[in-house]
Design an enzyme around this catalytic site. Structure first.
Site, PDB file in Angstrom:
ATOM      1  N   ASP A 426       3.338  -7.368   1.968  1.00  0.00           N
ATOM      2  CA  ASP A 426       3.279  -6.533   3.166  1.00  0.00           C
ATOM      3  C   ASP A 426       3.628  -7.364   4.393  1.00  0.00           C
ATOM      4  O   ASP A 426       3.588  -8.602   4.368  1.00  0.00           O
ATOM      5  CB  ASP A 426       1.880  -5.923   3.305  1.00  0.00           C
ATOM      6  CG  ASP A 426       1.882  -4.603   4.055  1.00  0.00           C
ATOM      7  OD1 ASP A 426       2.883  -4.282   4.717  1.00  0.00           O
ATOM      8  OD2 ASP A 426       0.860  -3.885   3.979  1.00  0.00           O
ATOM      9  N   ASP A 487       3.682   4.660   4.585  1.00  0.00           N
ATOM     10  CA  ASP A 487       2.227   4.772   4.457  1.00  0.00           C
ATOM     11  C   ASP A 487       1.782   6.231   4.411  1.00  0.00           C
ATOM     12  O   ASP A 487       0.622   6.511   4.090  1.00  0.00           O
ATOM     13  CB  ASP A 487       1.537   4.074   5.631  1.00  0.00           C
ATOM     14  CG  ASP A 487       1.589   2.556   5.506  1.00  0.00           C
ATOM     15  OD1 ASP A 487       1.847   2.060   4.402  1.00  0.00           O
ATOM     16  OD2 ASP A 487       1.384   1.868   6.531  1.00  0.00           O
TER      17      ASP A 487
END
Length: 658
Positions: A426, A487
């Protein structure tokens, strides 16, 4: 195939031709980019637009190369040095007529895609300042009108398709964030306003770079069109030291005579491999930061029962990590939560028949961390400037080799010690407080860490993530197996995100989860089958709190996972055709899979969905109903839409019989 004919070069694929020629001043120009031509036809072409426009003379368009020598002189005047031709690779070597600068224009054919990039070498004894150094410039034949297709968006709403008339002006697409960006992605498609999904000419380019970038498109009054693109952003400069060499990322191009779908097919063939991505369960939406060994194991047991093949422990497993305010950089198991380390959990996950995965964010650091306290000089920043915190974190200066070596060492240790099969990498913040000398070496070191980690652990799978889809590009996909697309896991909202993503990137690379309903994005209650059908269009993952799912939901989910595994080879290896914004078709060998999703009754579409590419003379058996249909009938009359209610969907599996 590449043919050299004196001062002209013809590059030919099965459906396209590209012609480069030198004008009287040794300036390389694009004489043609479009349908294939013979060498005799290519010789009749006028020179065309410059392959890498520079400053100087009567040039008032977009300069792809801007540089300044030590004496203040700018621009370049070309002198041809020669060619290097090796199979499907071509390098045109040029130099400035006065200054000791050598420039290489690189071309490589890979299937239907033409890769281009540029190299510069300073043979002098004084630095050269590079103000802009793009990878390539592109110029299709002139048309009366032009239309631009690209994607734009934001966090939670990435990859929204935009198709608009192109003004007579300069249009800039860019990311200044240090990653490829949520707001826009580094590719575009252009047509004359006439192309459809399956018909018409489309020209498309994509930049293989995961940092800041820009593309500038210039439409002229007379119908001419050029665009230039590369790494960096406006205002960024870098020095080419004596003896130094600069190399730009690949800026690849595709010509499609068969519409936007044809362009996508060529990009998918270029970016796709034949590996099947596993069904991943990720614990984040179920647990947040509040994780424990017992809870993770309970989730793992349910995930395994559903058919998950990898179990990923997300954020919260490492020292001091009870919120996003601390712990980043301290990549060892939290002794309070995992007193015996992660080995017992990893072993238990493997005993359940799944691979063990971890979430990491190697480029970031919390001020409240042991790493920040012991290595403050590694934190990216500038003297006399306040450090910007985003999500309560700072960045490590990955442009420094010792920082990259440290990150590689920590990741190599984690993967080796815990037998990590899947790593979610990430990156949750943009680059700030960075000098000119940071932006490009930062990304090159990220690439180097990924390349070396994968080489040391050949079986490791990596998912690229940057607060969702903020770092999706061909450069990152060359080093990762899939991209965490967004997301936002709400199935109805995901449809538009996935529609835009699939214009360039293959379905196998598109991470897509089935999560709880209602979830964090909406209060909508969405049927489980609809959520699965949306996620089945890519690399299926599971992310809900399985401990709260009913026995009925778990049984239904297990059946849907099994169905997905059965169609997975078609989805991951097959040709993707868009049958509308909410319908996709995958075709591979003798099988066809069609997913149709209707998110809302407000959408008026009720007409049948017509498949593409079927053999009209063949028969196709519906593998669920057993019914046999003629290809000609399916092509003409199509498949019925789902029932006219919110969040309805269908999955159709066809197999060719003869």
């Amino acid at each position: 195939m590449i043919v050299s004919a004196g001062r002209l070069w013809l590059l030919t694929t099965a459906s396209s031709g590209y012609v480069v020629r030198l004008d009287a001043d040794d300036t390389p120009r694009c004489a043609h980019w479009g349908p294939p031509l013979t060498l005799d036809q290519a010789r009749d072409l006028p020179p065309g637009a410059e392959e890498l426009p520079v400053e100087g003379g009567e040039r008032f368009g977009v300069p792809a190369l801007q540089l300044r020598y030590a004496d203040g002189v700018r621009g370049a005047e070309w002198r041809f040095l020669g060619e290097e031709l090796d199979g499907e690779r071509l390098v045109l070597r040029l130099a400035d007529r006065h200054y000791p600068l050598e420039i290489g224009l690189h071309y490589r054919l890979r299937g239907e895609v033409l890769e281009r990039h540029t190299t510069l070498v300073n043979h002098g004894d004084t630095p050269i300042t590079l103000l802009r150094c793009d990878s390539a410039a592109w110029s299709p034949p002139g048309r009366e009108a032009w239309r631009l297709t690209h994607v734009s968006g934001e966090w939670g709403g990435e990859f929204r398709l935009r198709r608009t008339p192109l003004p007579v002006a300069e249009t800039v697409l860019t990311s200044r964030r240090g990653h490829s960006g949520h707001e826009v992605n580094p590719w575009l498609m252009l047509d004359a306003g006439e192309a459809t999904e399956a018909h018409g000419e489309v020209w498309s380019t994509a930049l293989a770079w995961s940092g800041s970038w820009r593309m500038t498109v210039r439409r002229e009054h007379g119908g001419g069109l050029t665009w230039s693109g590369g790494h960096g952003h406006d205002g960024l400069t870098w020095r080419l030291e004596p003896g130094g060499r600069a190399e730009t990322p690949v800026f690849a191009g595709v010509y499609s005579p068969d519409g936007f779908g044809g362009a996508s097919h060529r990009w998918h063939d270029y970016l796709r491999d034949d590996r099947l991505r596993p069904v991943v369960y990720n614990s984040w939406e179920a647990t947040g930061f509040a994780i424990s060994p017992g809870q993770q194991l309970a989730l793992a047991e349910r995930a395994a029962a559903l058919g998950a093949e990898v179990f990923v422990v997300d954020d919260g497993w490492f020292a001091g990590r009870s919120s996003d305010r601390a712990g980043l950089g301290d990549w060892h198991a939290d002794p309070g939560r995992f007193p015996d380390g992660l080995e017992p959990l990893a072993d238990a996950v493997r005993a359940l028949g799944m691979g063990f995965g971890l979430w990491v964010e190697p480029e970031s650091v919390n001020p409240d961390s042991e790493l920040a306290r012991t290595r403050p000089e590694w934190i990216l920043g500038q003297p006399h400037r306040r450090a910007t915190q985003v999500r309560n974190q700072l960045l490590l200066d990955f442009s420094r080799d010792e920082v990259a070596e440290w990150a590689l060492g920590r990741l190599d240790h984690l993967v080796g010690r815990y037998g990590v099969a899947f790593l979610k990498w990430d990156m949750n913040r943009p680059v700030t407080e960075a000098g000119d000398d940071v932006w490009i070496p930062y990304i090159r070191n990220v690439y180097a860490v990924l390349d070396r980690l994968r080489a040391a652990h050949p079986g490791l799978l990596v998912e690229g993530c940057a607060s969702g889809g903020g770092r999706a590009d061909p450069g990152m996909l060359a080093r990762t197996d899939q991209i965490w697309t967004s997301d936002n896991t709400d199935a109805a909202q995901r449809l538009a995100i996935q529609h835009g993503y699939g214009h360039l990137y293959p379905a196998a690379t598109m991470g897509a989860w089935v999560t709880d309903s209602p979830n964090a994005q909406t209060a909508r209650i969405t049927p489980l089958a609809f959520r699965f059908h949306v996620a089945m269009a890519g690399a299926l993952g599971l992310g809900g709190d399985l401990l709260r799912w009913s026995e009925q939901e778990l049984a239904e989910a297990a059946g849907l996972v099994a169905r997905y595994k059965e169609i997975r080879p078609v989805v991951h290896r097959g040709r993707l055709d868009r049958l509308g914004e909410h319908a996709v078709q995958y075709s591979h060998e003798d099988r066809v899979v069609v997913l149709i999703c209707r998110p809302s009754t407000l959408l008026p579409a009720t007409a049948p969905v017509r498949p593409r590419g079927l053999d009209p003379g063949a028969a196709y058996r519906d593998e669920d109903t057993g019914a046999v249909h003629h290809g000609a009938v399916l092509l003409s009359h199509g498949l019925p839409q789902p029932l006219p209610f919110d969040a309805t969907s269908t999955l159709t599996r066809l197999r060719r019989l003869r």
